[in-house]
Structure formats: structure tokens, C-alpha cells
Design an enzyme around this catalytic site. Structure first.
Site, PDB file in Angstrom:
ATOM      1  N   ASP A 235       0.716  -1.222  -0.009  1.00 22.69           N
ATOM      2  CA  ASP A 235       0.012  -0.012   0.179  1.00 22.69           C
ATOM      3  C   ASP A 235       0.815   1.251   0.087  1.00 22.69           C
ATOM      4  OD1 ASP A 235      -3.116   0.853   0.808  1.00 22.69           O
ATOM      5  OD2 ASP A 235      -1.574   2.264   1.530  1.00 22.69           O
ATOM      6  N   ASN A 243      -2.518  13.113  -3.617  1.00 25.32           N
ATOM      7  CA  ASN A 243      -3.631  13.608  -4.651  1.00 25.32           C
ATOM      8  C   ASN A 243      -4.059  15.165  -4.153  1.00 25.32           C
ATOM      9  OD1 ASN A 243      -4.096  11.714  -6.381  1.00 25.32           O
ATOM     10  ND2 ASN A 243      -5.379  10.433  -5.135  1.00 25.32           N
ATOM     11  N   HIS A 248      -4.724  15.036  -9.217  1.00 23.89           N
ATOM     12  CA  HIS A 248      -4.861  13.429  -9.555  1.00 23.89           C
ATOM     13  C   HIS A 248      -3.848  13.089 -10.761  1.00 23.89           C
ATOM     14  CE1 HIS A 248      -8.511  12.531  -6.837  1.00 23.89           C
ATOM     15  NE2 HIS A 248      -8.597  14.038  -7.138  1.00 23.89           N
ATOM     16  N   ASP A 252      -1.973   9.668 -10.335  1.00 25.35           N
ATOM     17  CA  ASP A 252      -1.825   8.571 -11.352  1.00 25.35           C
ATOM     18  C   ASP A 252      -0.528   8.101 -12.005  1.00 25.35           C
ATOM     19  OD1 ASP A 252      -4.521   8.819 -11.253  1.00 25.35           O
ATOM     20  OD2 ASP A 252      -4.856   9.629 -13.108  1.00 25.35           O
ATOM     21  N   GLU A 278      -4.740   2.445  -4.275  1.00 29.67           N
ATOM     22  CA  GLU A 278      -3.254   2.590  -4.343  1.00 29.67           C
ATOM     23  C   GLU A 278      -2.606   1.135  -3.706  1.00 29.67           C
ATOM     24  OE1 GLU A 278      -4.935   4.411  -0.469  1.00 29.67           O
ATOM     25  OE2 GLU A 278      -5.398   4.259  -2.606  1.00 29.67           O
ATOM     26  N   ARG A 298      13.075  -5.891  -0.640  1.00 31.13           N
ATOM     27  CA  ARG A 298      13.735  -5.024  -1.909  1.00 31.13           C
ATOM     28  C   ARG A 298      12.741  -4.185  -2.413  1.00 31.13           C
ATOM     29  NH1 ARG A 298      15.647 -10.414  -2.983  1.00 31.13           N
ATOM     30  NH2 ARG A 298      14.115 -10.800  -4.595  1.00 31.13           N
TER      31      ARG A 298
END
Length: 372
Positions: A235, A243, A248, A252, A278, A298
Site C-alpha cells: 500500500d 492527490n 490526480h 496517477d 493504491e 527489496r
């Protein structure tokens, strides 16, 4: 009909017509050579048809208007029909020129814009025209045999023309139908890809991961000695702030940036997907939790060290990762739940870290969502 489906059928039909024009040009060249060799003065008509079919190619392209497309198609059909009628009356029913009209039918039925009743009328019209030419050419042949038998083509010439027409009648529709269904298959593969991939990141979507995960669980149950699989749930930290602060569009770009880093860091055998919003998920076949934790670390370091470059200023991103290994008696949903619980624990501990489900209790995620 939905716009997407109509556009799909329309473009495939136009491409099929463009391919049909190429086939017509090739067949017309064959007829021009054959008629020239037997001394028929109509040979140049077919040379004109071949040139016309090539010249009309731009009218069958995707940029052409529908009006120009229809006009070019009708012109090509009319020219070919007149040529077929002239040859059918000249060489009689034995040469089978009239049967070439039946080659129109595969193209007529592939149109997506014409209603079914129009297709039935057109196909019936082509068949009736072929029958009429058969009767007319038979009557003319009988008349010529009675009045000018010396000017009739030889049996050998008729047999050669008949063989050419049979080959054209068999090969041309087959080529056109194969061409059309090749387009359909190609479009089907593209639509399948869209159904299984996230359009923004081009990663697999939730549906594909769930199907793959359930297959891994089934394999684990069928093979007692089979290796485990692991789930890495990732996440992006404080994504809502990205945002809110940058808009936005930058948000993106951040998701695509993270998706690219995950794809480059993951192994070729790993299934990488956008789980939602996300959140990203990696499905690691034949991998225990210890090795999955190494890969997850990693990933975390790669994302933290690779800043997203924008026109305003660099945007730093971090991720929190939960890792869980499959349980032989559990379901795929259970593995996801344990990975999600580990992810929640990582957020509780301060984010930007990797947590394994085996190192903590697997309590369910609270009903109240954390701020992203």
C-alpha cells in the site's frame, strides 16, 4: 448495440472489405491473363477492375467517411457484377462465371450495420441473379449453337475457364472468411487482455489474481508435497496527501511509477497486480514467507530510493507491505486476510516497513479504514 461493440464490428468489416478488394485485384489479374491468352477482347476489362480495386483502397480505410466507403463498395460490386454478366453470357453456363456471384455472400453477412433482413434480401438477390444468369447464358448458348456454331469457344477453353472459376469460387470466400475471423480472434485477445489487466498501470487486475490464487490453493490441496505460495500486499503511504497536494494527474503518475518499480523488481514467475486504489499485490508461487519477506524488502527499498520526478519538484513515495504464506487448510481469501492484517500492523507501527503475518497475530482489519 453498445458503441464499443459497434465500433469493433465496423472496423473489422471495413478491414475485411479492404482485404476483399485486394483479393478481387489478384483474381482480376488472373482473369486478364487467362482471357488474353485465349484471345478474348474483354481481358482489359479485368485489368481495369484490378486497378480500380487498388485505387479504392483509401476509401476502405479507417479515416474514410461512411459515405465514401459505401460509394466505393457499390462501385466495385457493380463493376465486378457487370463483368461477370458479360462473361457468363459470352461463355455459357459451362464456364460457371455466373457462380462467382455467390462469392459475395460471405462479405454480405459479415456487416454489422445492416439488419438481418437486409442481409437476407442481399444474399437472396445474389443467388437469384446467379440463377437468372445461368438461365440467360443457357438460352444464349443454345441460340449461338444454332446460328454460329463455328464461333463458340472450344471445349478445352471452357474447361480451363471452368477450372479457374471453381478455384476462385473455392479460395476467395475461404480467404475472406479466414481474414475476418483472424481479425475477430485478434480483437478477442485484446479484449481478454483488457478484462484481465488494469488500464492505468497495465498490471493484472483483481479478477486475474483471485483466479490464479484459487488455482494455487487447489494445486496445494491436490499435491500434499507441493510447495507453499505467498502473498505480498503493498500500500502506498499517505497517497491521499499526494492527490491533495499535487493533483490526480500526479497521483496517477505515482501509481504508474510504483507499478513500474514493482514489475522491474519482481521475478518473472511472480504475478503482479493492482489490487485496488493504491494497493498492489504480488502472488509468489512456490515461495515461503521468508523468501517473500526478502523480496518485499527489496520492493520497499526500491520505491523509497527512486523518487518520482515531476515538473514542480520531486515526490518521494514510500510503501507499507504485508506478507503472508498460504496455509494448507486455508483458502485464498484467508491468505489475503492475513496479508492485509500484516499490512495494517505495518501502518500501525509507522508505515514504510515490511511485516510478515507469522510474526504477529492475524486479527482482522478494523472496520474504520486508516487514512491512506
Amino acid at each position: 448495440m453498445p458503441d464499443e461493440a459497434y465500433e469493433f464490428i465496423r472496423q473489422n468489416f471495413w478491414t475485411t472489405i479492404r482485404g476483399s478488394a485486394v483479393v478481387i485485384a489478384c483474381i482480376a489479374c488472373v482473369y486478364a491473363v487467362a482471357l488474353w491468352r485465349i484471345g478474348d477482347p474483354h481481358w482489359w476489362h479485368h485489368g481495369v477492375i484490378a486497378l480500380l480495386a487498388v485505387a479504392l483502397q483509401p476509401c476502405f480505410g479507417r479515416q474514410a467517411s461512411y459515405r465514401s466507403f459505401i460509394a466505393a463498395l457499390l462501385l466495385l460490386i457493380l463493376t465486378c457484377t457487370v463483368s461477370i454478366a458479360v462473361l457468363a453470357l459470352a461463355y455459357g453456363p459451362a464456364a460457371l462465371f455466373h457462380a462467382l456471384l455467390l462469392a459475395y455472400t460471405p462479405v454480405l453477412v459479415t456487416s454489422g450495420r445492416m439488419p438481418p433482413w437486409v442481409k437476407v434480401v442481399l444474399v437472396a438477390g445474389a443467388c437469384l441473379l446467379a440463377l437468372w444468369l445461368d438461365a440467360a447464358s443457357t438460352a444464349r448458348w443454345v441460340q449461338r449453337a444454332a446460328t454460329e456454331p463455328a464461333q463458340l469457344p472450344s471445349a478445352e477453353t471452357l474447361q480451363q475457364l471452368r477450372d479457374i472459376n471453381l478455384l476462385a469460387l473455392g479460395l476467395a470466400p475461404a480467404v475472406l472468411v479466414h481474414h475476418f475471423f483472424t481479425l475477430v480472434r485478434r480483437q478477442h485477445l485484446a479484449m481478454t487482455r483488457l478484462a484481465l489487466h488494469d488500464p492505468m498501470t497495465q498490471l493484472f487486475n483483481r479478477r486475474h489474481v483471485q483466479a490464479t490464487g484459487e488455482a494455487l490453493v487447489a494445486r496445494l490441496m491436490d499435491r500434499p508435497q507441493g510447495g507453499p505460495f505467498s502473498v505480498v500486499l503493498l500500500d502506498v503511504d499517505h497517497f491521499k496527501q499526494v492527490n491533495d497536494s499535487w493533483g490526480h494527474e500526479i497521483g496517477d503518475r505515482a501509481l504508474r511509477h510504483v507499478a513500474d518499480l514493482i514489475s522491474r523488481t519482481a521475478r518473472s514467475s511472480d504475478v503482479v497486480a493492482r489490487w485496488g486504489g493504491e494497493e498492489f499485490l504480488l502472488l509468489l508461487a512456490d515461495t515461503d514467507e521468508a523468501h517473500a519477506l526478502q523480496l518485499a524488502e527489496r520492493l520497499r527499498m526500491a520505491i523509497a530510493e527512486d523518487t518520482l520526478v515531476t515538473q514542480e519538484q520531486p515526490v518521494g513515495l514510500t510503501v507499507t507491505i504485508g506478507v503472508a504464506q498460504s496455509l494448507r487448510a486455508g483458502s485464498f481469501a484467508e491468505v489475503i486476510r492475513r496479508a492485509d492484517a500484516a499490512l495494517y500492523e505495518g501502518k500501525r507501527q509507522g508505515r514504510n516497513r515490511v511485516v510478515g503475518a507469522s510474526a504477529m497475530g492475524t486479527q482482522a482489519r478494523p472496520v474504520t479504514d486508516l487514512a491512506s
